[in-house]
Motif scaffolding. Structure first.
Motif: not given
Length: 384
Positions: A242-251, A203-208, A179-186
């Motif tokens: 995985i997708h997240g964030g937009d710049n190295p100097n922004r949380i 959000a990236l540290e929480a995703m870790y 069987g299969i499930i495909m999920e997204a965590i936001t």
């Protein structure tokens, strides 16, 4: 014998009708023209045909029945295809092209070609009385949501006792699949200047942490569930993107992870989702951050037909091949839930499915037609 188009012409016409289904609206389209064409051919052969629209009227299932009674056979398949990149094809994906002893085209193997073989097979048997019904079922959206199969009800397969899903298996019976499930965590946090962590909530540290929990769950599932009938006997969990964030100097203010789980028979997909939610909640509470779980597609349960069941035994005998298991998912569980013995078996190879230059080898066609004839003869004409 009643008239119908030649097999190759049927394949050509079906391949020429685009019917891509996808989770992306940019690609998604209807299958209505495909099922209407199939309906025209089957009505000409004397089948009773119903076309049942889904919520989107451009998408529909076809239920075509020949004969009456109990104990009949369902031959089922989907009429949609996956998206395509025509720049990677050597020929037009929507033009049936013969070369190297193969028929190329989008849907040749997966799985419009199956319907042409079914119609060819049954057309030579209609001068005999059918003691049990033959139901040809063509569904929508198998490649995305499986909403066509989900919409099926008992009345659509009334009287049928056996079902064969014609996915490409090289004409070898398949009695079980995962069987299969495909999920997204936001995860939605709070952005801020990276010089001061207190200004945001990453959000990236929480995703870790979330990924760590998923890896832990994967280990637990693999320790708990084991099915020796599969090449990969344990469930799998794949972190796809995985997708997240937009710049190295922004949380990082938002992050999203997509993953899938392939379940073995005995696992319930709803129970797995509950376990994931239970693991996410403590992270959200501790970090005071919003974590959401959503399904990318409706889950498909693992499927298994008993090795000693009549359908498996007959299919092994008629095909001359032993039954096996596969790791990919099909519509088989939906037919099994409607009370039928269910098997997956069809012409072509799954290795060609979802690939540029998809093809069906010519040496699959005549054996495929002959195998389908024998199945119809056994379960519909010779049925007691």
């Amino acid at each position: 014998m009643k008239q119908h188009p030649k097999l190759v012409e049927m394949m050509r016409e079906l391949i020429a009708i685009p019917s891509v289904s996808a989770t992306s609206p940019r690609w998604d389209m209807g299958n209505r023209r495909v099922v209407e064409q199939l309906g025209n051919w089957l009505e000409a052969l004397g089948f009773s045909v119903r076309i049942t629209p889904l919520a989107n009227p451009d998408k529909a299932n076809l239920i075509a029945t020949y004969g009456r009674g109990d104990g009949g056979l369902v031959l089922a398949g989907h009429t949609d295809t996956v998206p395509y990149d025509d720049s990677r094809w050597q020929s037009d994906p929507f033009a049936l092209t013969e070369r190297d002893q193969r028929f190329y085209g989008l849907g040749t193997a997966d799985m419009k070609g199956f319907f042409a073989l079914v119609i060819e097979a049954v057309s030579n048997l209609l001068d005999q009385p059918f003691n049990a019904p033959l139901i040809i079922l063509a569904t929508a959206d198998e490649e995305s949501s499986m909403d066509g199969a989900r919409a099926l009800v008992q009345a659509d397969v009334l009287g049928a006792r056996y079902a064969i899903v014609g996915e490409p298996t090289g004409l070898q019976p398949v009695r079980a699949h995962k069987g299969i499930i495909m999920e997204a965590i936001t995860i939605t946090g709070r952005s801020g200047h990276s010089s001061n962590p207190a200004l945001g909530n990453s959000a990236l540290e929480a995703m870790y942490e979330v990924i760590g929990e998923l890896m832990g769950l994967r280990g637990e599932l693999q320790a708990r569930y084991h099915h020796p009938g599969f090449d990969i006997p344990s469930p799998t969990l794949n972190l796809g993107c995985i997708h997240g964030g937009d710049n190295p100097n922004r949380i990082c203010g938002q992050c999203e992870l997509h993953f899938d789980i392939r379940a073995v028979p005995g696992m319930e997909t709803d129970a797995v989702r509950q376990q994931i939610e239970q693991r996410l909640q403590p992270i959200a509470e501790r970090r005071r951050i919003n974590i959401g779980l959503r399904s990318l597609i409706g889950g498909v349960e693992a499927y298994e037909q008993a090795e000693d069941s009549e359908l498996v035994k007959v299919s092994e005998q008629l095909s001359g091949k032993p039954s096996r298991t596969v790791n990919f998912a099909t519509e088989a569980p939906f037919f099994q839930k409607l009370g039928m013995q269910t098997l997956v078996m069809g012409p072509g190879s799954i290795d060609q499915a979802h690939q540029p230059d998809e093809f069906m080898a010519l040496d699959q066609i005549e054996p495929g037609v002959e195998l389908l004839r024998k199945l119809i003869q056994r379960f519909c004409i010779d049925a007691k």
